[in-house]
Motif scaffolding. Structure first.
Motif, PDB file in Angstrom:
ATOM      1  N   THR B  42       0.831  -1.205   0.000  1.00 54.70           N
ATOM      2  CA  THR B  42       0.000   0.000   0.000  1.00 54.70           C
ATOM      3  C   THR B  42       0.864   1.253   0.000  1.00 54.70           C
ATOM      4  O   THR B  42       0.600   2.213  -0.734  1.00 54.70           O
ATOM      5  N   GLN B  86      -7.685   0.528  -0.931  1.00 57.51           N
ATOM      6  CA  GLN B  86      -7.957  -0.686  -0.160  1.00 57.51           C
ATOM      7  C   GLN B  86      -9.230  -0.506   0.674  1.00 57.51           C
ATOM      8  O   GLN B  86     -10.032  -1.417   0.790  1.00 57.51           O
ATOM      9  N   ASP B 162      -5.480  -1.399  -5.102  1.00 55.75           N
ATOM     10  CA  ASP B 162      -4.953  -1.946  -3.853  1.00 55.75           C
ATOM     11  C   ASP B 162      -5.910  -3.014  -3.318  1.00 55.75           C
ATOM     12  O   ASP B 162      -7.008  -2.687  -2.874  1.00 55.75           O
ATOM     13  N   GLU B 163      -5.505  -4.253  -3.377  1.00 58.33           N
ATOM     14  CA  GLU B 163      -6.335  -5.394  -2.975  1.00 58.33           C
ATOM     15  C   GLU B 163      -7.737  -5.284  -3.574  1.00 58.33           C
ATOM     16  O   GLU B 163      -8.738  -5.282  -2.849  1.00 58.33           O
TER      17      GLU B 163
HETATM   18 MG   LIG Z   1      -2.201  -2.826   2.054  1.00 62.73          MG
END
Ligand SMILES: [Mg+2]
Ligand SMILES: Nc1ncnc2c1ncn2[C@@H]1O[C@H](COP(=O)(O)OP(=O)(O)O)[C@@H](O)[C@H]1O
Lengths: 282, 216
Positions: B42, B86, B162-163
């Protein structure tokens, strides 16, 4: 302006706080304006009471009036008979008026109330007039307020200076409160600002709505404060009879120009307040 | 397109979040950034869109050195980078349509154009029937798709995700991955951070693995 809808509570608190801050400031200005108005008026005119030995008949009054009109700058306000004087005293005493019931006869003198204009009559007129009137067989005594006013005017000068300083401090206090109130609004939307910036909004794009909002809040706060002040003024003039010495004190409200000026100022304070708060945030 | 030179990031703790990162991602590449939780994935993405500044080192994005970029230019650059956060970072008091429209509003697109593009993107992500919903009324997977919609609505040069499948069941995961591939085929440079080994199974894409802040 969807934002105003979104954070209704924060805004209400904000406008409420601003109103109170403005109200204190405006109330001070109202008092100041009145003091100013009053001293100015008193500085130019002077009231005089001519007390009669006995209740005069209309011929006597007319005679005195004729005599008075010889002098420039004299205005006859009203004749107060013994009965009128008693009535007015009863009104002033209110509940305690019962004290007067024991009197067998009315001890209050009848009087003629006049005002003199300093501009037209000159400084010496009141004294000359008093001398002359007191020679008359029907006149008991002549009172006027000049001495007192002279002293009072000196005090007023001091009050004016103190007023300007105090007013300035109140202004700063209002600005401080308002800046912090707006900061509260901004903090409540801190996350939103952050997201806007992360997706590429320019500072201006983020700031301008807050500045508009701050100005509107300022305007609303100022308007609410003025309205509250006006209500207080209405209550004051209908319920309270303020009189100092011989001169009755009539309260004036703020003139339309001052009202317009104050509203404009509240917008400006809201704008400056939001700019200051934003400056610390970015 | 994206270049990092000896990038360090220290948040003040003993172990830096990123250390000695040298990375080049070419225009039009599709790169997975992987590694265990806390590896610095991140943080790496944040440095690329300048949400964090590196403690030392240089970052070039689309030819601009982020250490020397002006406030205004940064805003302009961010408009070319789509980010799927995220934690989504959707505005809770704006509905799905408004959240996606935001990315175009800040650029000053005319309203009819905004409507057209947002509707197109929402259809693309099967969110048409959720247009009027507010983020708290949506499932994790739906919020994720709204976040993706906002990131791609403006056809960005770079997409940072992010994810992006962190909250999705396997079916939806495959769907989103197919979507990212499609966006990539249309010419966007894509960086996907994920801790899921599952997602990388059988992929032929470039994989950058981070561990304790280092590229391994
Ligand atoms: Mg992360
Ligand atoms: N804002 C921050 N302040 C302090 N430490 C942070 C911050 N962001 C991340 N970290 C630390 O940096 C390291 C890497 O975090 P992160 O990049 O979120 O890892 P990942 O995304 O790979 O799970 C972690 O040890 C985390 O605790």
């Amino acid at each position: 302006m969807g934002n105003i809808r979104e954070n209704r509570l924060v805004h209400l608190i904000g406008i409420g706080t601003m109103s109170i801050a403005f109200l204190i400031f405006y109330a001070f200005i109202l008092v100041f304006v009145n003091i100013n108005y009053w001293t100015e008026k008193q500085g130019k005119t002077l009231s005089m009471s001519i007390y009669f030995k006995e209740e005069p008949d209309s011929a006597v009054i007319e005679n005195i009036k004729k005599e008075l009109f010889v002098f420039p700058g004299v205005t006859v306000k009203q004749f107060v008979s013994k009965d009128d004087a008693m009535k007015s005293l009863r009104r002033k005493l209110g509940e305690k008026a019962g004290l007067l019931d024991g009197l067998k006869q009315n001890p209050l003198p009848a009087s003629l109330e006049i005002t003199l204009s300093r501009d037209k009559g000159g400084d010496n007129l009141p004294y000359q007039l008093k001398k002359r009137l007191e020679k008359s067989s029907v006149v008991d005594e002549v009172h006027y307020t000049q001495e007192w006013i002279k002293k009072f005017q000196a005090i007023m000068e001091v009050i004016k200076i103190v007023g300007v300083i105090f007013g300035g401090l109140l202004f700063l206090a209002a600005l401080f409160i308002i800046t912090n109130t707006i900061k509260l609004t901004i903090y409540s939307r801190k996350e939103e600002i952050e997201i806007l910036k992360l997706v590429g909004a320019t500072n201006c794009f983020v700031k301008i709505p807050f500045m508009i909002e701050g100005s509107i809040q300022g305007l609303l706060g100022g308007a609410v404060a003025l309205f509250a002040l006006f209500l207080a003024y209405i209550i004051a003039i209908t319920r309270i009879d303020i009189s100092i010495g011989f001169a009755s004190f009539n309260i004036v409200f703020l003139s339309p120009y001052i009202i317009l000026f104050l509203l404009l100022m509240s917008v400006i304070i809201g704008f400056i307040g939001s700019t200051i708060s934003l400056g610390r945030f970015f | 397109m994206i270049q990092l030179f000896q990038v360090y990031k220290n948040f003040g703790s003993k172990n830096p979040a990123l250390l000695d990162i040298n990375l080049t991602v070419k225009k039009g590449e599709f790169v997975f950034i992987t590694g265990p939780s806390g590896a610095g994935k991140t943080t790496l993405l944040k440095i690329i869109f300048c949400a964090e500044r590196p403690t030392s080192g240089n970052v070039l994005v689309h030819g601009r050195n982020l250490n020397r970029i002006k406030e205004r230019d940064l805003s302009l650059l961010r408009r070319r980078i789509g980010v799927v956060f995220q934690d989504f970072k959707l505005l809770p008091r704006r509905n799905v349509f408004e959240n996606v429209a935001l990315a175009l509003e800040i650029i000053g697109f005319p309203l009819p154009m905004i409507r057209k593009k947002v509707h197109q993107t929402l259809r693309y992500l099967s969110l048409t029937n959720k247009e009027g919903y507010y983020p708290p009324q949506l499932s994790g997977g739906e919020q994720q798709r709204v976040a993706i919609a906002r990131a791609i609505v403006n056809n960005p040069l770079i997409l940072l995700a992010d994810e992006p499948t962190g909250n999705l069941d396997p079916d939806l995961t495959m769907e989103i991955m197919a979507l990212l591939k499609e966006i990539h085929i249309r010419g966007t440079t894509v960086l996907v951070a994920t801790h899921s080994k599952e997602l990388l199974k059988g992929t032929t894409r470039r994989i950058v693995t981070l561990n304790k802040g280092r590229i391994v």
